[in-house]
Design a protein around this motif. Structure first.
Motif, PDB file in Angstrom:
ATOM      1  N   THR A   1       0.853  -1.452   0.000  1.00 45.30           N
ATOM      2  CA  THR A   1       0.041  -0.024   0.010  1.00 45.30           C
ATOM      3  C   THR A   1       0.914   1.350   0.055  1.00 45.30           C
ATOM      4  OG1 THR A   1      -1.655  -1.186   1.288  1.00 45.30           O
ATOM      5  CG2 THR A   1      -1.883   1.230   1.207  1.00 45.30           C
ATOM      6  N   ALA A   2       1.954   1.077   0.993  1.00 40.99           N
ATOM      7  CA  ALA A   2       2.568   2.509   0.850  1.00 40.99           C
ATOM      8  C   ALA A   2       3.525   2.569  -0.493  1.00 40.99           C
ATOM      9  CB  ALA A   2       3.651   2.368   2.186  1.00 40.99           C
TER      10      ALA A   2
ATOM     11  N   GLU B   1       1.336   4.002  -3.245  1.00 43.70           N
ATOM     12  CA  GLU B   1       1.298   5.345  -2.871  1.00 43.70           C
ATOM     13  C   GLU B   1       2.177   6.124  -3.510  1.00 43.70           C
ATOM     14  OE1 GLU B   1       0.286   5.605   1.002  1.00 43.70           O
ATOM     15  OE2 GLU B   1      -1.915   5.116   0.970  1.00 43.70           O
TER      16      GLU B   1
END
Ligand code: NAG
Ligand code: NAG
Ligand code: NAG
Ligand code: NAG
Length: 466
Positions: free
Chosen positions: A309-310, A313
């Motif tokens: 997820t990081a 992003e």
């Protein structure tokens, strides 16, 4: 949409009328009817404004969503590239979620149905003790050359492909005339079969003509700096920094026959002027992204993120990266996230441009279907040894050997097994986010698969046409 609005506004109005039978309430009814009519009129007016200012295609502007042989009578004809392009750009104007939904349910290119058929056929062969890879005609049996062809008119420069094939055939006997040679321009999409293609080239081009660093010749190129000394470049597979003249003189000076461009976008305004045969390889976008995360981050090759997820992003450069690459659009990540109609239109136009570029590529491969590309590769590039296509090759494998038992690519199923499945690996939320950030690429990949299929099953016709 209009039906919905009418019902919502219409129901209270009817209820009002039924309740007030008595004449004493006639005045009330008149007022209410008047108010509601004005409301409805205003609603329609607003709706008209919205519909005409927002470029969402209505049904009639979407040409036939069905494949050849299934086109209903009376439907518009998508018989050649112009029709397909219009369809693709209209689809690209849809919000990402609707686009993904349409690709899933309507399957405009027929490729999703094909993927299922291929997997099923491979499974059946397996069960009967056969081997899909010994059945190179498996694809032809499942898909017949359609009449509505995205690959017509053929926009490739066949003179250049013929030149390359001649070069290859003559290589053993006649010294190559460096001043007129053609070379392969390989647009290398990361983790989409590029290393495999380089290995294929190594197996077929004379060793002296293959740059030894992953088919990326610019690794060896030098440029005069401001002080006049020749310095090597810091990047390999980055061709944008070189002019066509520099590319050509470097290629010819070293007699290199393949140039991989891995890190830069494809500048269609000038690269097509090179005497090159253009090749690329696609892969389902979400699988590609996950594979990159696994390769760089999980297996520790210069990425510090362990949380996808990081990482996602942080990597906006990967949003719709195929579309960005083939349309040479910078900052595609911003467009992918924007909901403004202006940005969405820009994204749709980028997709149209990317498709224009792709149709001029001589060879558009798909990693999932490489095992069925042998004959096409032979006929376009003149390669004879296509056994590599049925073998999985991983770059830098010694750094981190995997034991998934998939060193042989046993067709589409082999690739599916060796990949991490996005559906399993990603949380539903992350799956959704990444899918939407890659929606245009999903569309472009469907088109690329359609191009591949048509060229595999229709290539005999194309030879006759030449
Ligand atoms: C659709 O395209 C096909 C193939 O070019 C052609 O034979 C057919 O007549 C076209 N049909 C219509 C309705 O234009
Ligand atoms: C072509 O270039 C290669 C590499 O620079 C060289 O070895 C070869 O002799 C050249 N061939 C001709 C015919 O000039
Ligand atoms: C194909 O490439 C050759 C060699 O670069 C060029 O002379 C020719 O004009 C091109 N043909 C087309 C149709 O673009
Ligand atoms: C991963 O990163 C996201 C946002 O950057 C965060 O919300 C989430 O909790 C992280 N997950 C784990 C397992 O650390």
């Amino acid at each position: 949409m209009i039906m919905h609005v009418t019902r919502r506004r219409g129901r209270p109005l009817l209820r009002q009328q039924q309740r007030s039978q008595s004449k004493s309430k006639a005045f009330f009814i008149t007022v209410i009817v008047a108010v509601c009519s004005s409301l409805i009129a205003f609603y329609y007016f607003a709706l008209t404004v919205v519909l005409f200012s927002y470029p969402v295609p209505n049904d009639s502007s979407l040409p036939s969503l069905k494949m050849a042989g299934k086109i209903d009578e009376g439907e518009q004809n998508v018989s050649d590239y112009a029709g397909w392009r219009q369809l693709v750009v209209n689809l690209a104007r849809l919000p990402p979620a609707s686009l993904l939904q349409t690709l899933q349910t309507e399957d405009p290119f027929g490729v999703r149905e094909m993927e299922q058929k291929i997997l099923q056929a491979e499974e059946n062969l397996d069960a009967s003790g056969g081997n899909a890879l010994n059945n190179p005609r498996l694809l032809e049996g499942l898909f017949s050359c359609p009449t509505d062809r995205i690959t017509l008119p053929d926009q490739r420069n066949h003179t250049l492909a013929a030149q390359l094939r001649r070069q290859l055939a003559d290589a053993q006997t006649i010294p190559t005339d460096n001043s007129s040679m053609a070379f392969i321009f390989f647009q290398h999409l990361r983790k989409a079969g590029g290393t495999n293609f380089c290995t294929l080239a190594q197996a077929n081009l004379p060793t002296a003509h293959v740059p030894s660093y992953y088919c990326m010749p610019d690794y060896y190129w030098k440029r005069k700096d401001s002080k006049g000394s020749h310095r090597p470049q810091a990047c390999a597979g980055c061709l944008q920094q070189w002019s066509n003249e520099e590319i050509l003189s470097n290629m010819r000076g070293r007699s290199h026959w393949i140039a991989g461009n891995e890190w830069d976008r494809f500048d269609a305004t000038r690269y097509f002027e090179l005497p090159a045969v253009f090749v690329t390889s696609f892969r389902r976008p979400l699988h590609r992204a996950l594979s990159q995360f696994r390769f760089e981050c999980v297996e520790d090759r210069g990425c510090k993120y362990k949380n996808i997820t990081a990482w996602w992003e942080h990597r906006r450069d990967l949003y719709n990266v195929y579309t960005a690459t083939f349309s040479d659009t910078p900052r595609m990540g911003r467009l992918a996230l924007s909901q403004s109609s202006k940005d969405m239109e820009q994204g749709a136009q980028a997709l149209g441009n990317a498709l224009d570029t792709l149709l001029r590529y001589h060879l558009v491969l798909n990693m999932e279907w490489l095992a069925y590309a042998g004959k096409l590769v032979q006929s376009v590039l003149g390669f004879r040894d296509t056994s590599v296509l049925t073998r999985r090759v991983r770059p830098l494998i010694s750094q981190h050997a995997r034991q998934d038992g998939q060193d042989h690519n046993s067709g589409a199923r082999g690739i599916a097994k060796a990949s991490w499945l996005p559906e399993d690996y990603l949380s539903p939320q992350q799956y959704l986010v990444m899918s939407e950030n890659l929606a245009l690429d999903e569309l472009l990949t469907d088109a690329a698969q359609r191009i591949f299929l048509e060229r595999v099953v229709c290539h005999m016709d194309d030879h006759e046409r030449r």
